[in-house]
Design a protein around this motif. Structure first.
Motif, mmCIF file in Angstrom:
data_model
loop_
_atom_site.group_PDB
_atom_site.id
_atom_site.type_symbol
_atom_site.label_atom_id
_atom_site.label_comp_id
_atom_site.label_asym_id
_atom_site.label_seq_id
_atom_site.Cartn_x
_atom_site.Cartn_y
_atom_site.Cartn_z
ATOM 1 N N GLN A 1 -35.270 18.068 31.208
ATOM 2 C CA GLN A 1 -35.888 19.402 31.217
ATOM 3 C C GLN A 1 -37.403 19.357 31.098
ATOM 4 N N ALA A 2 -37.919 18.464 30.291
ATOM 5 C CA ALA A 2 -39.361 18.469 30.016
ATOM 6 C C ALA A 2 -39.972 17.124 30.367
ATOM 7 N N GLU A 3 -41.116 17.197 31.009
ATOM 8 C CA GLU A 3 -41.808 15.948 31.326
ATOM 9 C C GLU A 3 -42.513 15.438 30.072
ATOM 10 N N PRO A 4 -42.279 14.180 29.720
ATOM 11 C CA PRO A 4 -42.943 13.671 28.509
ATOM 12 C C PRO A 4 -44.436 13.491 28.728
ATOM 13 N N ARG A 5 -45.203 13.734 27.670
ATOM 14 C CA ARG A 5 -46.632 13.456 27.794
ATOM 15 C C ARG A 5 -46.876 12.025 27.355
ATOM 16 N N LEU A 6 -48.046 11.508 27.697
ATOM 17 C CA LEU A 6 -48.397 10.153 27.247
ATOM 18 C C LEU A 6 -48.712 10.226 25.757
ATOM 19 N N SER A 7 -47.907 9.542 24.948
ATOM 20 C CA SER A 7 -48.099 9.589 23.500
ATOM 21 C C SER A 7 -48.560 8.239 22.989
ATOM 22 N N THR A 8 -49.306 8.302 21.898
ATOM 23 C CA THR A 8 -49.888 7.080 21.354
ATOM 24 C C THR A 8 -48.848 6.280 20.584
ATOM 25 N N MET A 9 -48.719 5.004 20.961
ATOM 26 C CA MET A 9 -47.804 4.081 20.288
ATOM 27 C C MET A 9 -48.535 3.214 19.281
ATOM 28 N N GLY A 10 -49.802 3.003 19.543
ATOM 29 C CA GLY A 10 -50.617 2.115 18.724
ATOM 30 C C GLY A 10 -52.005 2.179 19.328
ATOM 31 N N GLU A 11 -52.878 1.315 18.859
ATOM 32 C CA GLU A 11 -54.247 1.398 19.352
ATOM 33 C C GLU A 11 -54.276 1.183 20.862
ATOM 34 N N ASP A 12 -54.769 2.194 21.574
ATOM 35 C CA ASP A 12 -54.966 2.060 23.019
ATOM 36 C C ASP A 12 -53.653 1.861 23.780
ATOM 37 N N HIS A 13 -52.539 2.193 23.133
ATOM 38 C CA HIS A 13 -51.227 1.953 23.730
ATOM 39 C C HIS A 13 -50.503 3.293 23.885
ATOM 40 N N LEU A 14 -50.211 3.664 25.127
ATOM 41 C CA LEU A 14 -49.622 4.964 25.414
ATOM 42 C C LEU A 14 -48.306 4.801 26.158
ATOM 43 N N ALA A 15 -47.344 5.679 25.839
ATOM 44 C CA ALA A 15 -46.083 5.662 26.584
ATOM 45 C C ALA A 15 -45.678 7.097 26.899
ATOM 46 N N ALA A 16 -45.232 7.326 28.134
ATOM 47 C CA ALA A 16 -44.802 8.662 28.550
ATOM 48 C C ALA A 16 -43.298 8.781 28.325
ATOM 49 N N CYS A 17 -42.933 8.867 27.043
ATOM 50 C CA CYS A 17 -41.517 8.961 26.683
ATOM 51 C C CYS A 17 -41.405 9.912 25.498
ATOM 52 N N HIS A 18 -40.369 10.760 25.524
ATOM 53 C CA HIS A 18 -40.185 11.691 24.406
ATOM 54 C C HIS A 18 -39.964 10.948 23.088
ATOM 55 N N LEU A 19 -39.440 9.739 23.179
ATOM 56 C CA LEU A 19 -39.204 8.966 21.953
ATOM 57 C C LEU A 19 -40.510 8.467 21.325
ATOM 58 N N ALA A 20 -41.578 8.447 22.116
ATOM 59 C CA ALA A 20 -42.869 8.019 21.564
ATOM 60 C C ALA A 20 -43.624 9.206 20.977
ATOM 61 N N ASP A 21 -43.060 10.397 21.144
ATOM 62 C CA ASP A 21 -43.736 11.621 20.695
ATOM 63 C C ASP A 21 -42.934 12.235 19.552
ATOM 64 N N PRO A 22 -43.411 12.088 18.320
ATOM 65 C CA PRO A 22 -42.647 12.570 17.163
ATOM 66 C C PRO A 22 -42.346 14.071 17.233
ATOM 67 N N GLN A 23 -43.146 14.805 18.003
ATOM 68 C CA GLN A 23 -42.958 16.262 18.089
ATOM 69 C C GLN A 23 -41.990 16.666 19.208
ATOM 70 N N SER A 24 -41.490 15.732 19.957
ATOM 71 C CA SER A 24 -40.779 16.108 21.193
ATOM 72 C C SER A 24 -39.432 16.767 20.934
#
Ligand SMILES: Nc1ncnc2c1ncn2[C@@H]1O[C@H](COP(=O)(O)OP(=O)(O)OP(=O)(O)O)[C@@H](O)[C@H]1O
Ligand SMILES: [Mg+2]
Length: 349
Positions: free
Chosen positions: A318-341
């Motif tokens: 339903q929703a496109e994940p945004r690029l969320s910060t996993m660590g320094e300079d590390h981004l992932a476009a996954c709802h699991l990487a976004d605590p608010q998702s």
């Protein structure tokens, strides 16, 4: 002055070391679908590159990986201005490519590309030295100076001019031809080299030699690389940071080590577990990437990887994940990487 010596990198560093050499925002390219004939509905738009952001720092190697058709070469061709983007901005050392500050011609001298097919990239009627001297000649160098530069570069790429300068492309091996392509790419003193599967067609032992050559040249000439490959072992060996693409989007972006050690996107994890491993303890029997191969004409809703993802929930379609910060300079476009998702597996964790 040494003939063929490029300008010192710091002399050309207009934006300063903190400015990325390349900064790409919202880059988009859709192929086809320009309205059907006789008013028929638009059909089959290929979303080859669908709004991607990334940067390449000065002196780094950015590896780009992802399955066939995910948009790697299109991204490279857009950056090189071989094809025009539908949307997006490309800044080179802080200046917009094609602007008054940085004309297309100026940019093209500073960015060069090496392709996979070493033979198709070369003019069969030009000798090795003519090939490498061609660019400097077009730029106005005197014949003797252009030839001297060509010989210097041939020497730098491991082809002794005395043996190789007068040969034609069909008289040398694939690895030697790729060395010629690299020498030619360096002939206008570029700052950025885009290598699109440049070693993929070579035998493993030749590939290793060319990769080591590329590392030496990068250091000696102060170059920055974008390195595109299917081979994750190669990308790990070469890259400081890695961009993982899936169906025209960035799935994950970050420094090489965290991406390999602790991938933030299930797609990256699946790619990594499909890597052939030398270590028997890490061999996997499972087919990690299942489901339909990606189709950029009709990408799935929400997260484009959801039909193949082991961690899928209804949210993902339903929703496109945004690029969320996993660590320094590390981004992932996954709802699991976004605590608010609100992905249900987050609550379970
Ligand atoms: N000129 C074009 N016209 C129409 N579609 C195109 C064109 N160039 C590329 N495509 C499509 O765009 C998508 C992305 O292609 P691209 O070549 O960028 O993928 P890639 O990641 O480089 O793949 P590979 O690993 O096979 O080289 C593919 O679906 C491809 O078929
Ligand atoms: Mg490609």
């Amino acid at each position: 002055m040494i003939i063929g010596a490029p300008p010192a990198p710091e002399d050309r560093d207009r934006g300063g070391p903190g400015t990325p050499l390349l900064d790409v925002r919202g880059l988009t390219k859709h192929f086809g679908g320009k309205g059907g004939l006789f008013g028929k509905a638009k059909s089959g738009v290929v979303r080859a590159v669908d709004g991607i952001d990334f940067s390449v720092a000065k002196g780094e190697t950015l590896g780009i990986v992802g399955e066939s058709g995910c948009g790697k070469s299109t991204t490279a061709r857009l950056v090189m201005q071989i094809i025009r983007p539908d949307a997006g901005d490309i800044l080179f050392d802080g200046e917009a490519v094609g602007s008054q500050a940085l004309s297309l011609g100026d940019f093209r001298r500073q960015a060069q590309m090496v392709f996979q097919d070493s033979y198709a990239s070369l003019n069969p009627r030009l000798t090795v030295e003519e090939t490498v001297a061609f660019g400097p000649r077009v730029q106005g160098a005197k014949p003797a100076a252009a030839l001297a530069k060509a010989h210097d570069l041939l020497h730098r790429v491991g082809l002794e001019p005395r043996r190789f300068a007068g040969r034609y492309p069909h008289e040398i091996s694939g690895g030697q031809r790729q060395r010629v392509n690299i020498a030619r790419a360096l002939s206008l003193d570029p700052r950025l080299l885009i290598l699109d599967e440049a070693v993929s067609a070579l035998d493993k032992s030749v590939e290793a030699q060319v990769l080591n050559l590329l590392l030496d040249l990068k250091r000696d000439f102060g170059l920055t690389y974008m390195f595109i490959t299917h081979d994750l072992n190669v990308v790990r060996f070469m890259s400081d940071r890695i961009m993982v693409m899936y169906l025209g989007k960035v799935a994950e972006f970050g420094p090489s080590e965290p991406i390999f050690e602790k991938p933030g996107h299930p797609y990256t994890a699946a790619l990594l577990s499909s890597m052939p491993s030398m270590d028997p303890d890490h061999r996997t029997q499972e087919a990690p990437l299942t489901g339909d191969p990606p189709n950029p004409i009709d990408p799935p809703s929400g997260c484009r990887f959801h039909p193949r993802c082991k961690m899928v929930s209804t949210l993902c379609s339903q929703a496109e994940p945004r690029l969320s910060t996993m660590g320094e300079d590390h981004l992932a476009a996954c709802h699991l990487a976004d605590p608010q998702s609100g992905h249900p597996r987050l609550a379970a964790a």
